[in-house]
Design a protein around this motif. Structure first.
Motif, PDB file in Angstrom:
ATOM      1  N   ILE A  84      31.992 -15.167   8.245  1.00 42.73           N
ATOM      2  CA  ILE A  84      30.824 -14.455   7.705  1.00 42.73           C
ATOM      3  C   ILE A  84      31.226 -13.605   6.510  1.00 42.73           C
ATOM      4  O   ILE A  84      30.551 -13.593   5.469  1.00 42.73           O
ATOM      5  CB  ILE A  84      30.161 -13.583   8.789  1.00 42.73           C
ATOM      6  N   ASP A  85      32.327 -12.875   6.639  1.00 41.59           N
ATOM      7  CA  ASP A  85      32.752 -12.021   5.536  1.00 41.59           C
ATOM      8  C   ASP A  85      33.175 -12.844   4.319  1.00 41.59           C
ATOM      9  O   ASP A  85      32.950 -12.440   3.175  1.00 41.59           O
ATOM     10  CB  ASP A  85      33.905 -11.125   5.987  1.00 41.59           C
ATOM     11  N   THR A  86      33.791 -14.000   4.557  1.00 42.71           N
ATOM     12  CA  THR A  86      34.130 -14.895   3.449  1.00 42.71           C
ATOM     13  C   THR A  86      32.876 -15.367   2.741  1.00 42.71           C
ATOM     14  O   THR A  86      32.802 -15.385   1.500  1.00 42.71           O
ATOM     15  CB  THR A  86      34.917 -16.114   3.966  1.00 42.71           C
ATOM     16  N   ALA A  87      31.877 -15.738   3.537  1.00 39.52           N
ATOM     17  CA  ALA A  87      30.619 -16.210   2.961  1.00 39.52           C
ATOM     18  C   ALA A  87      29.935 -15.122   2.146  1.00 39.52           C
ATOM     19  O   ALA A  87      29.412 -15.374   1.057  1.00 39.52           O
ATOM     20  CB  ALA A  87      29.683 -16.688   4.086  1.00 39.52           C
ATOM     21  N   ARG A  88      29.958 -13.910   2.670  1.00 47.03           N
ATOM     22  CA  ARG A  88      29.331 -12.801   1.944  1.00 47.03           C
ATOM     23  C   ARG A  88      29.988 -12.598   0.584  1.00 47.03           C
ATOM     24  O   ARG A  88      29.305 -12.396  -0.432  1.00 47.03           O
ATOM     25  CB  ARG A  88      29.421 -11.515   2.772  1.00 47.03           C
ATOM     26  N   LEU A  89      31.302 -12.651   0.550  1.00 51.82           N
ATOM     27  CA  LEU A  89      32.011 -12.474  -0.710  1.00 51.82           C
ATOM     28  C   LEU A  89      31.676 -13.588  -1.703  1.00 51.82           C
ATOM     29  O   LEU A  89      31.536 -13.335  -2.901  1.00 51.82           O
ATOM     30  CB  LEU A  89      33.515 -12.413  -0.457  1.00 51.82           C
ATOM     31  N   LEU A  90      31.534 -14.816  -1.212  1.00 50.94           N
ATOM     32  CA  LEU A  90      31.147 -15.920  -2.091  1.00 50.94           C
ATOM     33  C   LEU A  90      29.764 -15.694  -2.678  1.00 50.94           C
ATOM     34  O   LEU A  90      29.515 -15.936  -3.863  1.00 50.94           O
ATOM     35  CB  LEU A  90      31.180 -17.243  -1.321  1.00 50.94           C
ATOM     36  N   VAL A  91      28.839 -15.226  -1.835  1.00 46.05           N
ATOM     37  CA  VAL A  91      27.469 -14.978  -2.294  1.00 46.05           C
ATOM     38  C   VAL A  91      27.431 -13.844  -3.306  1.00 46.05           C
ATOM     39  O   VAL A  91      26.782 -13.938  -4.361  1.00 46.05           O
ATOM     40  CB  VAL A  91      26.544 -14.676  -1.095  1.00 46.05           C
ATOM     41  N   LEU A  92      28.104 -12.749  -3.007  1.00 45.93           N
ATOM     42  CA  LEU A  92      28.104 -11.613  -3.928  1.00 45.93           C
ATOM     43  C   LEU A  92      28.808 -11.961  -5.236  1.00 45.93           C
ATOM     44  O   LEU A  92      28.398 -11.520  -6.316  1.00 45.93           O
ATOM     45  CB  LEU A  92      28.757 -10.407  -3.264  1.00 45.93           C
ATOM     46  N   ASN A  93      29.853 -12.766  -5.136  1.00 45.05           N
ATOM     47  CA  ASN A  93      30.550 -13.203  -6.349  1.00 45.05           C
ATOM     48  C   ASN A  93      29.623 -14.046  -7.221  1.00 45.05           C
ATOM     49  O   ASN A  93      29.578 -13.870  -8.450  1.00 45.05           O
ATOM     50  CB  ASN A  93      31.790 -14.011  -5.975  1.00 45.05           C
ATOM     51  N   ALA A  94      28.879 -14.949  -6.604  1.00 36.91           N
ATOM     52  CA  ALA A  94      27.934 -15.771  -7.359  1.00 36.91           C
ATOM     53  C   ALA A  94      26.815 -14.923  -7.942  1.00 36.91           C
ATOM     54  O   ALA A  94      26.394 -15.126  -9.088  1.00 36.91           O
ATOM     55  CB  ALA A  94      27.357 -16.866  -6.457  1.00 36.91           C
ATOM     56  N   SER A  95      26.330 -13.958  -7.173  1.00 38.30           N
ATOM     57  CA  SER A  95      25.260 -13.078  -7.654  1.00 38.30           C
ATOM     58  C   SER A  95      25.726 -12.291  -8.875  1.00 38.30           C
ATOM     59  O   SER A  95      25.002 -12.176  -9.881  1.00 38.30           O
ATOM     60  CB  SER A  95      24.844 -12.104  -6.545  1.00 38.30           C
ATOM     61  N   HIS A  96      26.937 -11.762  -8.794  1.00 36.78           N
ATOM     62  CA  HIS A  96      27.483 -10.998  -9.920  1.00 36.78           C
ATOM     63  C   HIS A  96      27.716 -11.907 -11.128  1.00 36.78           C
ATOM     64  O   HIS A  96      27.473 -11.502 -12.278  1.00 36.78           O
ATOM     65  CB  HIS A  96      28.791 -10.330  -9.500  1.00 36.78           C
ATOM     66  N   ALA A  97      28.163 -13.128 -10.871  1.00 34.51           N
ATOM     67  CA  ALA A  97      28.376 -14.070 -11.972  1.00 34.51           C
ATOM     68  C   ALA A  97      27.066 -14.354 -12.707  1.00 34.51           C
ATOM     69  O   ALA A  97      27.042 -14.415 -13.943  1.00 34.51           O
ATOM     70  CB  ALA A  97      28.970 -15.378 -11.438  1.00 34.51           C
ATOM     71  N   VAL A  98      25.986 -14.515 -11.966  1.00 40.46           N
ATOM     72  CA  VAL A  98      24.683 -14.750 -12.598  1.00 40.46           C
ATOM     73  C   VAL A  98      24.273 -13.542 -13.432  1.00 40.46           C
ATOM     74  O   VAL A  98      23.730 -13.682 -14.531  1.00 40.46           O
ATOM     75  CB  VAL A  98      23.608 -15.069 -11.539  1.00 40.46           C
ATOM     76  N   ASP A  99      24.545 -12.351 -12.932  1.00 45.20           N
ATOM     77  CA  ASP A  99      24.235 -11.145 -13.695  1.00 45.20           C
ATOM     78  C   ASP A  99      25.010 -11.093 -15.012  1.00 45.20           C
ATOM     79  O   ASP A  99      24.485 -10.675 -16.044  1.00 45.20           O
ATOM     80  CB  ASP A  99      24.569  -9.892 -12.878  1.00 45.20           C
ATOM     81  N   VAL A 100      26.260 -11.528 -14.976  1.00 43.51           N
ATOM     82  CA  VAL A 100      27.132 -11.424 -16.143  1.00 43.51           C
ATOM     83  C   VAL A 100      26.986 -12.614 -17.085  1.00 43.51           C
ATOM     84  O   VAL A 100      26.904 -12.454 -18.309  1.00 43.51           O
ATOM     85  CB  VAL A 100      28.610 -11.288 -15.699  1.00 43.51           C
ATOM     86  N   LYS A 101      26.951 -13.820 -16.521  1.00 40.59           N
ATOM     87  CA  LYS A 101      26.978 -15.037 -17.342  1.00 40.59           C
ATOM     88  C   LYS A 101      25.668 -15.789 -17.398  1.00 40.59           C
ATOM     89  O   LYS A 101      25.487 -16.678 -18.240  1.00 40.59           O
ATOM     90  CB  LYS A 101      28.052 -15.993 -16.799  1.00 40.59           C
TER      91      LYS A 101
END
Length: 423
Positions: free
Chosen positions: A324-341
């Motif tokens: 679950i924690d791995t999945a959360r980090l993947l989701v937050l990483n993707a969310s932040h990537a969309v914000d930046v890129k």
């Protein structure tokens, strides 16, 4: 390193957690009762939904999904919304209560991003006010829709506008009593066969310019909503996922979004955030299943020992927390990537989350079911419904295999470039 959450966003996150735990979850049984049985389940939305929506609006928990680059946005980032969306995943009523439920969210973002002023005034504003529901009609039964270039529902020119002919299925919200419009992906250009048969097959380079997205009011003559399709036996009334037929459906020119041949541009802009929203909520679903599993294991005694003390159960708990924690980090990483890129340049991050999260949730839910024994597969817990919904996410917005292929292709491309640079 993830960005800091603003004080305003943190306040909304905390408020949303209380709203979901204290307002939404306690009325789940009431919602089921008000939904009724049989055909009545499709006639009206349970009154408790509107009560929740009124409360959510007063708390400022409304249209949280729309990123801050839009003038209609509440001003949050995708990263901040990701944290909120996980909380919504803990209760099926939370997203609809906050006007953040799919496919309305994707359709509102399409209109916000690609719609003209007239389209926004007529369709987007009422949707953002929560006055009605919408559906996105893309998937078709007669073609392999995982490759969207196969979409064949035909758009043809006629006096004053267009005619639409074709059949769609798995159209979420299409049975909802508050449905007012469809956004429909149609073929407005040549068929794949015609493109392939062009001299030298050169026409195939334009394969992604043959489709358009149009607005179709649900009460337009020729629009027929058919049977609801069941998901492992669940019909998901009152919205459902129905078959929809368009039989010589007329729409005026002003119902074209962005322009003819721009369909793929639109759906890529829509599906990127949509895939991420599904992943965000699914992390919350997994957390809920995790809680249910531990509570059951703590309260069940086997041969004089709490089930939670058994080695296999402790192993399942540890694995689930890691996943679950791995999945959360993947989701937050993707969310932040969309914000930046932006979504277009964050395809890899989105695909990683899109594939991993549903598979993670299925593993966690399956363990929770196993801990409950026969109870886990009946209506006495939400686990069976959770499992059915999580399994469909592996197909929705593109199957795992399609996203995996894109990930692998890009990694191979990177590896080739690295090797060539050493020559």
């Amino acid at each position: 390193m993830f960005p800091a959450v603003t004080p305003r966003a943190q306040h909304l996150i905390d408020t949303l957690k209380r709203f979901v735990e204290e307002e939404c979850i306690p009325v789940e049984a009431r919602y089921a009762k008000e939904l009724g049985e049989g055909a009545d389940r499709w006639k009206n939305e349970p009154p408790v939904v509107e009560e929740l929506r009124i409360k959510a609006k007063k708390l400022g928990l409304w249209n949280l999904f729309l990123p801050k680059e839009y003038k209609e946005s509440p001003g949050l980032t995708n990263y901040e919304y990701g944290l909120m969306c996980e909380t919504m995943g803990r209760c099926p009523l939370a997203a609809v209560a906050t006007n953040c439920n799919a496919p309305n969210t994707g359709n509102m973002e399409v209109l916000a991003k690609y719609g003209n002023d007239a389209q926004k005034k007529k369709w987007l504003v009422p949707m953002m006010e929560g006055k009605y529901y919408s559906a996105f009609a893309m998937t078709e039964p007669a073609v392999p829709s995982s490759d969207a270039t196969n979409i064949s529902c035909k758009l043809s020119h006629t006096k004053g506008g267009y005619l639409i002919n074709g059949k769609k299925w798995w159209i979420s919200n299409s049975g909802h009593p508050k449905l007012k419009l469809f956004l429909v992906m149609v073929r407005s250009g040549k068929t794949n066969e015609e493109l392939a048969n062009s001299p030298g097959g050169i026409g195939l380079k334009d394969i992604h310019n043959q489709h358009s997205v149009v607005i179709v009011p649900s009460d337009t003559p020729g629009v027929r909503v058919g049977r609801p399709l069941h998901v492992f036996g669940y019909d998901h009334a009152p919205g459902g996922h129905c078959e929809v037929t368009f039989d010589n459906v007329f729409i005026p020119h002003e119902n074209m979004i962005l322009g003819e041949g721009r369909g793929f541009e639109i759906i890529q802009g829509r599906l990127g955030p949509g895939r991420l929203h599904h992943a965000m909520r699914t992390v919350g679903v997994a957390e809920k299943a995790f809680d249910i599993m531990i509570e059951r294991a703590m309260g069940r005694v086997i041969q004089g020992q709490p089930l939670v003390e058994k080695g296999v159960i402790m192993d399942w708990i540890a694995k689930s927390r890691i996943e679950i924690d791995t999945a959360r980090l993947l989701v937050l990483n993707a969310s932040h990537a969309v914000d930046v890129k932006g979504a277009r340049r964050s395809k890899k991050e989105i695909a990683l989350a899109k594939i991993y999260v549903p598979n993670m949730a299925l593993a966690v839910i399956d363990r929770a079911i196993q801990v409950h024994g026969a109870m886990g597969v009946c209506q006495d817990t939400p686990l069976a419904a959770m499992y059915a919904n999580a399994r469909t996410i592996r197909l929705a917005d593109g199957p795992d295999e399609v996203h995996g292929y894109q990930i692998a292709r890009n990694e191979i491309k990177i590896a080739k470039a690295r090797l060539e640079s050493k020559l």
